[in-house]
Design a protein around this motif. Structure first.
Motif, mmCIF file in Angstrom:
data_model
loop_
_atom_site.group_PDB
_atom_site.id
_atom_site.type_symbol
_atom_site.label_atom_id
_atom_site.label_comp_id
_atom_site.label_asym_id
_atom_site.label_seq_id
_atom_site.Cartn_x
_atom_site.Cartn_y
_atom_site.Cartn_z
ATOM 1 N N THR A 22 0.789 -1.232 0.000
ATOM 2 C CA THR A 22 0.000 0.000 0.000
ATOM 3 C C THR A 22 0.819 1.279 0.000
ATOM 4 O O THR A 22 0.277 2.345 -0.295
ATOM 5 C CB THR A 22 -0.942 0.047 1.221
ATOM 6 N N GLY A 23 2.082 1.190 0.392
ATOM 7 C CA GLY A 23 2.908 2.392 0.486
ATOM 8 C C GLY A 23 2.790 3.079 1.834
ATOM 9 O O GLY A 23 3.418 4.107 2.061
ATOM 10 N N SER A 24 2.005 2.508 2.743
ATOM 11 C CA SER A 24 1.830 3.085 4.075
ATOM 12 C C SER A 24 3.118 2.942 4.882
ATOM 13 O O SER A 24 3.701 1.860 4.957
ATOM 14 C CB SER A 24 0.690 2.371 4.805
ATOM 15 N N LYS A 25 3.540 4.042 5.493
ATOM 16 C CA LYS A 25 4.761 4.018 6.299
ATOM 17 C C LYS A 25 4.492 3.633 7.754
ATOM 18 O O LYS A 25 5.408 3.571 8.552
ATOM 19 C CB LYS A 25 5.446 5.382 6.233
ATOM 20 N N LYS A 26 3.243 3.360 8.072
ATOM 21 C CA LYS A 26 2.901 2.938 9.421
ATOM 22 C C LYS A 26 3.462 1.533 9.636
ATOM 23 O O LYS A 26 3.195 0.611 8.869
ATOM 24 C CB LYS A 26 1.388 2.922 9.599
ATOM 25 N N GLY A 27 4.268 1.374 10.666
ATOM 26 C CA GLY A 27 4.860 0.075 10.961
ATOM 27 C C GLY A 27 6.322 -0.023 10.558
ATOM 28 O O GLY A 27 6.968 -1.028 10.850
ATOM 29 N N ILE A 28 6.840 0.995 9.858
ATOM 30 C CA ILE A 28 8.272 1.040 9.528
ATOM 31 C C ILE A 28 8.806 2.402 9.949
ATOM 32 O O ILE A 28 8.033 3.321 10.223
ATOM 33 C CB ILE A 28 8.546 0.825 8.020
ATOM 34 N N GLN A 29 10.112 2.536 9.992
ATOM 35 C CA GLN A 29 10.703 3.831 10.315
ATOM 36 C C GLN A 29 10.655 4.702 9.064
ATOM 37 O O GLN A 29 11.226 4.337 8.034
ATOM 38 C CB GLN A 29 12.136 3.658 10.792
ATOM 39 N N ASP A 31 12.127 7.310 8.068
ATOM 40 C CA ASP A 31 13.394 7.748 7.472
ATOM 41 C C ASP A 31 14.040 6.648 6.630
ATOM 42 O O ASP A 31 14.935 6.916 5.828
ATOM 43 C CB ASP A 31 14.359 8.260 8.542
ATOM 44 N N GLN A 32 13.591 5.408 6.774
ATOM 45 C CA GLN A 32 14.132 4.303 5.989
ATOM 46 C C GLN A 32 13.229 3.915 4.818
ATOM 47 O O GLN A 32 13.542 2.984 4.081
ATOM 48 C CB GLN A 32 14.343 3.088 6.887
ATOM 49 N N ALA A 33 12.150 4.649 4.622
ATOM 50 C CA ALA A 33 11.154 4.284 3.614
ATOM 51 C C ALA A 33 11.744 4.226 2.205
ATOM 52 O O ALA A 33 11.460 3.276 1.467
ATOM 53 C CB ALA A 33 9.978 5.254 3.659
ATOM 54 N N GLN A 34 12.548 5.187 1.818
ATOM 55 C CA GLN A 34 13.089 5.200 0.459
ATOM 56 C C GLN A 34 14.043 4.036 0.234
ATOM 57 O O GLN A 34 13.997 3.376 -0.809
ATOM 58 C CB GLN A 34 13.796 6.526 0.159
#
Length: 49
Positions: A22-29, A31-34
């Motif tokens: 989904t691209g949701s950043k909830k559940g990951i850090q 700043d590490q998304a990219q």
């Protein structure tokens, strides 16, 4: 060949799975998304490891 082999079969980390689908950043850090997106994209495009 008439079939496709997927490198990513499943996820142990639910946040990473949600980010992948989904691209949701909830559940990951965030700043590490990219970096995670780049890694997951390469793995998803790969047919052989």
């Amino acid at each position: 060949m008439g079939y496709t082999i997927y490198v990513i079969e499943n996820f142990k980390h639910k946040g990473l799975e949600k980010f992948f689908y989904t691209g949701s950043k909830k559940g990951i850090q965030p700043d590490q998304a990219q970096k995670l997106a780049d890694i997951l994209d390469r793995l998803d495009a790969a047919t052989i490891i």
